[in-house]
Write a protein that holds these residues in place. Structure first.
Motif, PDB file in Angstrom:
ATOM      1  N   ALA A 109     -63.831  16.653  12.029  1.00 57.68           N
ATOM      2  CA  ALA A 109     -63.824  15.110  11.799  1.00 57.68           C
ATOM      3  C   ALA A 109     -64.032  14.604  13.281  1.00 57.68           C
ATOM      4  CB  ALA A 109     -62.385  14.830  11.253  1.00 57.68           C
ATOM      5  N   GLN A 110     -63.115  15.225  14.338  1.00 61.15           N
ATOM      6  CA  GLN A 110     -63.276  14.627  15.574  1.00 61.15           C
ATOM      7  C   GLN A 110     -64.623  14.870  16.174  1.00 61.15           C
ATOM      8  OE1 GLN A 110     -60.072  17.175  17.445  1.00 61.15           O
ATOM      9  NE2 GLN A 110     -58.634  15.670  17.021  1.00 61.15           N
TER      10      GLN A 110
ATOM     11  N   LYS B  16     -66.510  11.921  15.214  1.00 58.92           N
ATOM     12  CA  LYS B  16     -65.896  10.850  15.454  1.00 58.92           C
ATOM     13  C   LYS B  16     -65.270  10.022  14.583  1.00 58.92           C
ATOM     14  CE  LYS B  16     -68.836  10.398  19.791  1.00 58.92           C
ATOM     15  NZ  LYS B  16     -67.946  11.189  20.318  1.00 58.92           N
ATOM     16  N   LEU B  17     -64.812  10.844  13.339  1.00 60.74           N
ATOM     17  CA  LEU B  17     -64.037   9.819  12.329  1.00 60.74           C
ATOM     18  C   LEU B  17     -62.581   9.637  12.791  1.00 60.74           C
ATOM     19  CD1 LEU B  17     -65.199  12.345   9.181  1.00 60.74           C
ATOM     20  CD2 LEU B  17     -66.024  10.345  10.017  1.00 60.74           C
ATOM     21  N   ASP B  18     -62.014  10.039  13.660  1.00 62.13           N
ATOM     22  CA  ASP B  18     -60.749   9.930  14.103  1.00 62.13           C
ATOM     23  C   ASP B  18     -60.851   8.376  14.772  1.00 62.13           C
ATOM     24  OD1 ASP B  18     -62.274  11.275  16.161  1.00 62.13           O
ATOM     25  OD2 ASP B  18     -60.699  11.446  17.315  1.00 62.13           O
ATOM     26  N   ARG B  19     -61.945   7.999  15.163  1.00 60.65           N
ATOM     27  CA  ARG B  19     -62.306   6.656  15.871  1.00 60.65           C
ATOM     28  C   ARG B  19     -62.463   5.647  14.662  1.00 60.65           C
ATOM     29  NH1 ARG B  19     -65.536   8.276  21.313  1.00 60.65           N
ATOM     30  NH2 ARG B  19     -64.210   9.998  21.778  1.00 60.65           N
ATOM     31  N   ASP B  20     -62.648   6.040  13.449  1.00 59.45           N
ATOM     32  CA  ASP B  20     -62.923   5.147  12.281  1.00 59.45           C
ATOM     33  C   ASP B  20     -61.787   4.056  12.196  1.00 59.45           C
ATOM     34  OD1 ASP B  20     -62.823   3.994   9.528  1.00 59.45           O
ATOM     35  OD2 ASP B  20     -64.703   5.233   9.300  1.00 59.45           O
ATOM     36  N   PRO B  21     -62.062   2.661  12.054  1.00 59.24           N
ATOM     37  CA  PRO B  21     -60.985   1.783  12.187  1.00 59.24           C
ATOM     38  C   PRO B  21     -59.874   2.008  10.976  1.00 59.24           C
ATOM     39  CG  PRO B  21     -62.915   0.780  12.560  1.00 59.24           C
ATOM     40  CD  PRO B  21     -63.440   2.156  12.209  1.00 59.24           C
ATOM     41  N   ARG B  22     -60.494   2.524  10.121  1.00 54.90           N
ATOM     42  CA  ARG B  22     -59.633   2.522   8.597  1.00 54.90           C
ATOM     43  C   ARG B  22     -58.677   3.932   8.905  1.00 54.90           C
ATOM     44  NH1 ARG B  22     -64.181   3.453   4.269  1.00 54.90           N
ATOM     45  NH2 ARG B  22     -64.977   4.676   6.115  1.00 54.90           N
ATOM     46  N   VAL B  23     -59.345   5.160   9.617  1.00 54.40           N
ATOM     47  CA  VAL B  23     -58.265   6.157  10.073  1.00 54.40           C
ATOM     48  C   VAL B  23     -57.282   5.711  10.944  1.00 54.40           C
ATOM     49  CG1 VAL B  23     -58.449   8.371  10.965  1.00 54.40           C
ATOM     50  CG2 VAL B  23     -60.295   7.665   9.358  1.00 54.40           C
TER      51      VAL B  23
ATOM     52  N   GLN C  80     -56.186   3.012  11.555  1.00 55.63           N
ATOM     53  CA  GLN C  80     -55.271   1.921  10.614  1.00 55.63           C
ATOM     54  C   GLN C  80     -54.173   3.123   9.851  1.00 55.63           C
ATOM     55  OE1 GLN C  80     -56.676  -0.686   7.801  1.00 55.63           O
ATOM     56  NE2 GLN C  80     -55.227  -2.295   8.553  1.00 55.63           N
TER      57      GLN C  80
END
Length: 338
Positions: A91-92, A95-102, A104
């Motif tokens: 996930a990193q 760059k999913l850890d930077r997704d605004p939903r994540v 939040q």
């Protein structure tokens, strides 16, 4: 869980802690000649480490773990942590850890954990109830203890218009059995569904217990609802009293939880009064004052009654929550304040 099983539950908790301790010794004891850091490493996943502390944290949350299951459980947990670490690393990479939903969700979880930690900190000041208080509660709730019964209940939820409820009640009084009343409902074409269950006194809503306790076997009761009516039949019951000695741990737990809830409510109210709270935009329209806001957001209300700790029923929903269709207790719990 029956009150008489409280001792077994406590022993189960102790066994779980022993199991966790056994895992810690088993895993941490490997490689005594290595550094302390290395001895706490259970596995390496690419460049990241999974530690014994992570495994122990998961094991501590497992109920009823036996000492002989410790080694197998620790290895199973480790495999799951490896899978989790691989998913995190991928996930990193994406760059999913930077997704605004994540981001939040992470921030919301962090705030909940911190708020819950504060609530627990406030609750530490609560004193354990004395013997007199335990006896007083025991004697004030005979239907939970001295006169405790096990109830066999049938419930029918009927969809009906308000003007039909009176006829339903009249037919209920005239019916000689549940079967006769059900046949009547079928003949009217009214929609209904039913269920049957055996419940101990402490498994019933505390605010309904006294009324149910007054019923005799074969009695029925009707209550009007927003969609029609609910009919409760007492098919049968049997006496199963609990003496004060066996009830004491549950009563102490309830009184402690009740006091913690009251203390947290008082503390949050004081924090609100000392803080500068400004509602902005559409939320400024009809915004409550500090006192009103505190009343509309109950904090750490006592939990609903359970077999291990009979407790008071939750307070009624505030008008604002009821109007919006929201469950205020669920909202409060989700904020780490319950």
């Amino acid at each position: 869980m029956n009150l008489s099983n409280k001792g077994r539950t406590l022993r189960s908790g102790a066994v779980t802690l022993l199991a966790v301790a056994a895992v810690a010794v088993l895993l941490a004891g490997c490689g005594d000649k290595k550094s302390d850091k290395a001895s706490q490493t259970a596995a390496k996943v690419n460049k990241e480490e999974i530690t014994v502390h992570q495994i122990n944290f998961v094991l501590q949350r497992q109920q009823g773990l036996k000492p002989e299951q410790a080694e197998a459980a620790s290895r199973q947990v480790l495999e799951r942590l490896i899978d989790q670490e691989l998913a995190v690393q991928k996930a990193q990479d994406l760059k999913l850890d930077r997704d605004p939903r994540v981001v939040q969700q992470i921030e919301a979880a962090k705030r909940e954990i911190i708020a819950r930690s504060y609530v627990e900190h406030v609750g530490e000041a609560v004193a354990k109830p004395g013997a007199d208080e335990v006896s007083k509660y025991y004697n004030e709730k005979p239907n939970l203890f001295k006169d405790r019964r096990i109830y066999s209940l049938q419930e029918l939820q009927i969809e009906a218009q308000p003007q039909q409820v009176q006829d339903i009640q009249a037919k209920l009084r005239a019916s000689k059995s549940v079967a006769e009343f059900v046949e009547y409902l079928k003949g009217t074409g009214l929609r209904f569904n039913g269920n049957q269950a055996v419940r101990a006194a402490e498994q019933l809503p505390l605010n309904s217990l006294d009324a149910i306790a007054r019923m005799k076997d074969g009695d029925s009761a009707l209550s009007q609802t927003a969609n029609g009516a609910t009919v409760l039949f007492l098919v049968g019951s049997r006496s199963q009293p609990v003496d004060e000695a066996h009830a004491k741990p549950a009563i102490e737990a309830f009184l402690m939880n009740q006091r913690k809830g009251e203390l947290v409510q008082k503390d949050i109210k004081a924090l609100r009064e000392a803080a500068k709270i400004e509602y902005v935009g559409k939320f400024a329209e009809g915004a409550p004052g500090a006192a009103g806001a505190a009343a509309s957001a109950p904090v750490a209300a006592p939990a609903t009654e359970t077999a291990s700790a009979p407790v008071a029923a939750p307070a009624a929903e505030p008008a604002s929550a009821a109007a919006s269709g929201l469950d205020s207790s669920a909202i409060t719990k989700g904020m780490g304040l319950k």
